[in-house]
Design a protein around this motif. Structure first.
Motif, PDB file in Angstrom:
ATOM      1  N   THR A   1       0.833  -1.207   0.000  1.00 20.54           N
ATOM      2  CA  THR A   1       0.000   0.000   0.000  1.00 20.54           C
ATOM      3  C   THR A   1       0.868   1.257   0.000  1.00 20.54           C
ATOM      4  O   THR A   1       1.999   1.259   0.504  1.00 20.54           O
ATOM      5  N   ASP A   2       0.286   2.339  -0.549  1.00 18.86           N
ATOM      6  CA  ASP A   2       0.904   3.658  -0.441  1.00 18.86           C
ATOM      7  C   ASP A   2       1.027   4.073   1.030  1.00 18.86           C
ATOM      8  O   ASP A   2       2.013   4.694   1.444  1.00 18.86           O
ATOM      9  N   SER A   3       0.030   3.678   1.824  1.00 20.16           N
ATOM     10  CA  SER A   3      -0.026   4.071   3.238  1.00 20.16           C
ATOM     11  C   SER A   3       1.181   3.574   4.025  1.00 20.16           C
ATOM     12  O   SER A   3       1.841   4.340   4.738  1.00 20.16           O
ATOM     13  N   GLU A   4       1.451   2.281   3.929  1.00 20.60           N
ATOM     14  CA  GLU A   4       2.535   1.716   4.726  1.00 20.60           C
ATOM     15  C   GLU A   4       3.879   2.289   4.286  1.00 20.60           C
ATOM     16  O   GLU A   4       4.745   2.585   5.118  1.00 20.60           O
ATOM     17  N   LEU A   5       4.044   2.471   2.966  1.00 16.22           N
ATOM     18  CA  LEU A   5       5.304   3.018   2.469  1.00 16.22           C
ATOM     19  C   LEU A   5       5.505   4.448   2.974  1.00 16.22           C
ATOM     20  O   LEU A   5       6.621   4.837   3.353  1.00 16.22           O
ATOM     21  N   ALA A   6       4.438   5.234   3.028  1.00 17.93           N
ATOM     22  CA  ALA A   6       4.541   6.596   3.569  1.00 17.93           C
ATOM     23  C   ALA A   6       4.958   6.567   5.039  1.00 17.93           C
ATOM     24  O   ALA A   6       5.776   7.379   5.491  1.00 17.93           O
ATOM     25  N   PHE A   7       4.420   5.617   5.785  1.00 13.67           N
ATOM     26  CA  PHE A   7       4.781   5.458   7.202  1.00 13.67           C
ATOM     27  C   PHE A   7       6.265   5.130   7.344  1.00 13.67           C
ATOM     28  O   PHE A   7       6.985   5.733   8.149  1.00 13.67           O
ATOM     29  N   CYS A   8       6.724   4.162   6.538  1.00 10.26           N
ATOM     30  CA  CYS A   8       8.144   3.788   6.582  1.00 10.26           C
ATOM     31  C   CYS A   8       9.026   4.992   6.273  1.00 10.26           C
ATOM     32  O   CYS A   8      10.057   5.223   6.926  1.00 10.26           O
ATOM     33  N   TRP A   9       8.613   5.775   5.291  1.00 14.21           N
ATOM     34  CA  TRP A   9       9.391   6.954   4.892  1.00 14.21           C
ATOM     35  C   TRP A   9       9.429   7.987   6.023  1.00 14.21           C
ATOM     36  O   TRP A   9      10.483   8.572   6.310  1.00 14.21           O
ATOM     37  N   ILE A  10       8.306   8.195   6.677  1.00 11.46           N
ATOM     38  CA  ILE A  10       8.257   9.138   7.799  1.00 11.46           C
ATOM     39  C   ILE A  10       9.226   8.704   8.905  1.00 11.46           C
ATOM     40  O   ILE A  10      10.031   9.511   9.403  1.00 11.46           O
ATOM     41  N   LEU A  11       9.182   7.425   9.273  1.00  7.97           N
ATOM     42  CA  LEU A  11      10.071   6.950  10.343  1.00  7.97           C
ATOM     43  C   LEU A  11      11.531   7.062   9.930  1.00  7.97           C
ATOM     44  O   LEU A  11      12.398   7.419  10.736  1.00  7.97           O
ATOM     45  N   GLU A  12      11.783   6.756   8.659  1.00 12.20           N
ATOM     46  CA  GLU A  12      13.160   6.863   8.154  1.00 12.20           C
ATOM     47  C   GLU A  12      13.672   8.311   8.255  1.00 12.20           C
ATOM     48  O   GLU A  12      14.814   8.550   8.648  1.00 12.20           O
ATOM     49  N   GLN A  13      12.781   9.270   7.938  1.00 11.45           N
ATOM     50  CA  GLN A  13      13.174  10.685   8.028  1.00 11.45           C
ATOM     51  C   GLN A  13      13.395  11.097   9.482  1.00 11.45           C
ATOM     52  O   GLN A  13      14.313  11.855   9.795  1.00 11.45           O
ATOM     53  N   ILE A  14      12.543  10.616  10.376  1.00  4.36           N
ATOM     54  CA  ILE A  14      12.699  10.951  11.800  1.00  4.36           C
ATOM     55  C   ILE A  14      14.041  10.425  12.319  1.00  4.36           C
ATOM     56  O   ILE A  14      14.800  11.142  12.968  1.00  4.36           O
ATOM     57  N   ALA A  15      14.318   9.146  12.013  1.00  6.19           N
ATOM     58  CA  ALA A  15      15.562   8.547  12.497  1.00  6.19           C
ATOM     59  C   ALA A  15      16.779   9.270  11.920  1.00  6.19           C
ATOM     60  O   ALA A  15      17.780   9.483  12.609  1.00  6.19           O
ATOM     61  N   ALA A  16      16.664   9.673  10.646  1.00  9.97           N
ATOM     62  CA  ALA A  16      17.784  10.362  10.002  1.00  9.97           C
ATOM     63  C   ALA A  16      18.023  11.732  10.644  1.00  9.97           C
ATOM     64  O   ALA A  16      19.166  12.164  10.815  1.00  9.97           O
ATOM     65  N   LYS A  17      16.940  12.417  11.021  1.00 10.52           N
ATOM     66  CA  LYS A  17      17.088  13.773  11.559  1.00 10.52           C
ATOM     67  C   LYS A  17      17.463  13.787  13.041  1.00 10.52           C
ATOM     68  O   LYS A  17      18.283  14.595  13.476  1.00 10.52           O
ATOM     69  N   PHE A  18      16.861  12.874  13.821  1.00 11.84           N
ATOM     70  CA  PHE A  18      17.030  12.961  15.275  1.00 11.84           C
ATOM     71  C   PHE A  18      17.989  11.915  15.846  1.00 11.84           C
ATOM     72  O   PHE A  18      18.275  11.936  17.046  1.00 11.84           O
ATOM     73  N   GLY A  19      18.465  10.985  15.018  1.00 15.41           N
ATOM     74  CA  GLY A  19      19.457  10.026  15.500  1.00 15.41           C
ATOM     75  C   GLY A  19      18.858   8.833  16.219  1.00 15.41           C
ATOM     76  O   GLY A  19      17.663   8.575  16.116  1.00 15.41           O
ATOM     77  N   ASP A  20      19.719   8.115  16.935  1.00 14.72           N
ATOM     78  CA  ASP A  20      19.336   6.806  17.467  1.00 14.72           C
ATOM     79  C   ASP A  20      18.728   6.840  18.861  1.00 14.72           C
ATOM     80  O   ASP A  20      18.316   5.798  19.378  1.00 14.72           O
ATOM     81  N   ARG A  21      18.701   8.002  19.506  1.00  6.95           N
ATOM     82  CA  ARG A  21      18.139   8.063  20.857  1.00  6.95           C
ATOM     83  C   ARG A  21      16.962   9.007  20.882  1.00  6.95           C
ATOM     84  O   ARG A  21      16.972  10.060  20.240  1.00  6.95           O
ATOM     85  N   ARG A  22      15.962   8.664  21.661  1.00  5.34           N
ATOM     86  CA  ARG A  22      14.743   9.464  21.776  1.00  5.34           C
ATOM     87  C   ARG A  22      15.089  10.845  22.347  1.00  5.34           C
ATOM     88  O   ARG A  22      15.639  10.952  23.444  1.00  5.34           O
ATOM     89  N   PRO A  23      14.767  11.926  21.626  1.00  7.90           N
ATOM     90  CA  PRO A  23      15.082  13.258  22.147  1.00  7.90           C
ATOM     91  C   PRO A  23      14.162  13.617  23.317  1.00  7.90           C
ATOM     92  O   PRO A  23      13.064  13.079  23.444  1.00  7.90           O
ATOM     93  N   ASP A  24      14.633  14.514  24.176  1.00  5.30           N
ATOM     94  CA  ASP A  24      13.785  14.973  25.285  1.00  5.30           C
ATOM     95  C   ASP A  24      12.583  15.736  24.749  1.00  5.30           C
ATOM     96  O   ASP A  24      11.488  15.651  25.298  1.00  5.30           O
ATOM     97  N   ASP A  25      12.800  16.505  23.700  1.00  9.66           N
ATOM     98  CA  ASP A  25      11.727  17.349  23.161  1.00  9.66           C
ATOM     99  C   ASP A  25      10.962  16.595  22.074  1.00  9.66           C
ATOM    100  O   ASP A  25      11.240  16.737  20.886  1.00  9.66           O
TER     101      ASP A  25
END
Lengths: 259, 259
Positions: free
Chosen positions: B129-153
């Protein structure tokens, strides 16, 4: 400790009979009252049912016993907590995605002094069990060794997992079930056995409750169904008892690697 | 198209009432017969119930309507397939782990010409589905921007997701629900509304079936419960209708970002 149950089949098959026996061990014939879970693969999709309450009392376990979900690969676990509190996030099986497949894992045993070894970043634990962290570490090692695309030779991947499992076994007891939805791997540290049923099918009687099934009426002559469990679930069949350090790889019910 | 339902609450709350209304739209009052799913967070743990058959006929949906699971965050989806076949792997919600949390997502709408944009490696689609691929892309962008540890903010993370959602909306219709189990985000492309219930509680009547609830009898004076849905589920309450491009972030039932 805990108890494991898994199935690999060449046709979508329900696991109601075996799960009925296992669920009794969650509070009736066994002490595994700290939650239970079961994952069904249907094609590439999977769904997991979990409860932090005993399987012998669970509304959801009752559904699973009465509603036959047909699946090619099943992994189930009933838990008696040793490491990690009783909560949903500590309930097996655990699932993560790798190479566009859901990987599902359950562990029986207990590990010591594992934190230094299990350094992870891409796959992180949600709960606080040794089991989930070991799973994350295994996936992290697979991704590091084989890269971002699923290799053609998946047997090589499971051979690599066996070397990781051997390392983990040095830290304690590590009976493990692992699947990518196609292959089903079982690794034995001390307690694991399996049976492969194929034609001519006969009757089987559960050990843990008074239920008998005639597989001949439930199957076709071409069906091949392997069931893996911590201890035999039936009293009138010959289960293969795995030895410490043994591991098996099944696909479509058939044994494809026997080590 | 599909319908979405979600909840954020400051105490573990069951969603039986709202789900009963939604499930009717899966074959009785609505045409969404191509599967359904619901994810419950309980602490950091989560469990998802899914079926590729209509929610109005599903044995498992019947269980969810009769067995109140208390949860702080819930995401549900009933599907009318447009992209991707009817199968378990294409059934929402989708879940992936990031920073030791399960992230859950559901999408209503349809995207076009998205393959070039949604390049992924760490998070890959299992279904088509387009839906699941969009989700994967969102998570990939988050991980790329914020790194491997959960930010405080964490609010900064959801603000970033909103910019991604805006990009995705350029490809079609993108009504989205996303949660890490603590925060619940809703992004509106064209159809999404919400209601926050708090004391004094009153009665509510479902639109899709003849069920009335008196929330005053089901709650304490401190409860705050927000419900998000594609279309209002009750006929005697004032739902806030979101506007195209709007997004909201909820935590413990309260609105924390309103844009």
């Amino acid at each position: 400790m805990c108890e494991l149950l898994a199935m690999s089949a060449n046709v979508p098959t329900d696991i109601v009979f075996s799960f009925t026996g296992l669920a009794q061990r969650g509070g009736v014939t066994g002490p595994h009252v700290d939650g239970w879970g079961i994952t069904f693969y249907e094609g590439k999709g999977s769904r997991t049912f979990k409860d932090a309450c005993p399987s012998s009392e669970s509304h959801i376990a009752k559904l699973i016993k009465s509603y036959p979900i047909k699946s090619e690969v099943v992994i189930s676990h009933i838990r008696q907590a040793n490491r990690g509190c009783v909560s949903l996030e500590n309930t097996h099986p655990f699932t993560r995605e790798l190479w566009g497949r859901y990987w599902t894992y359950a562990h029986n045993g207990q590990l010591s002094d594992y934190l230094a070894k299990f350094q992870v970043s891409r796959y992180q634990s949600v709960g606080d069990t040794d089991s989930e962290l070991a799973f994350c570490w295994i996936l992290e090692q697979i991704a590091a060794k084989f890269g971002d695309r699923r290799p053609d030779d998946m047997q090589a991947v499971f051979k690599f997992v066996a070397t990781l499992a051997e390392e983990i076994r040095a830290l304690g007891v590590f009976n493990m079930i692992l699947s990518d939805g196609e292959y089903l791997m079982s690794y034995c540290s001390n307690n694991l056995c399996y049976i492969t049923r194929r034609a001519p099918f006969g009757k089987a009687k559960l050990i843990d409750t008074d239920v008998v099934i005639d597989f001949d009426k439930e199957t076709t002559p071409h069906d091949v169904v392997t069931v893996i469990a911590t201890r035999p679930l039936t009293e009138n069949e010959n289960w293969h008892v795995m030895q410490p350090g043994n591991w098996k790889l099944f696909r479509l019910g058939e044994l494809v690697i026997d080590l």
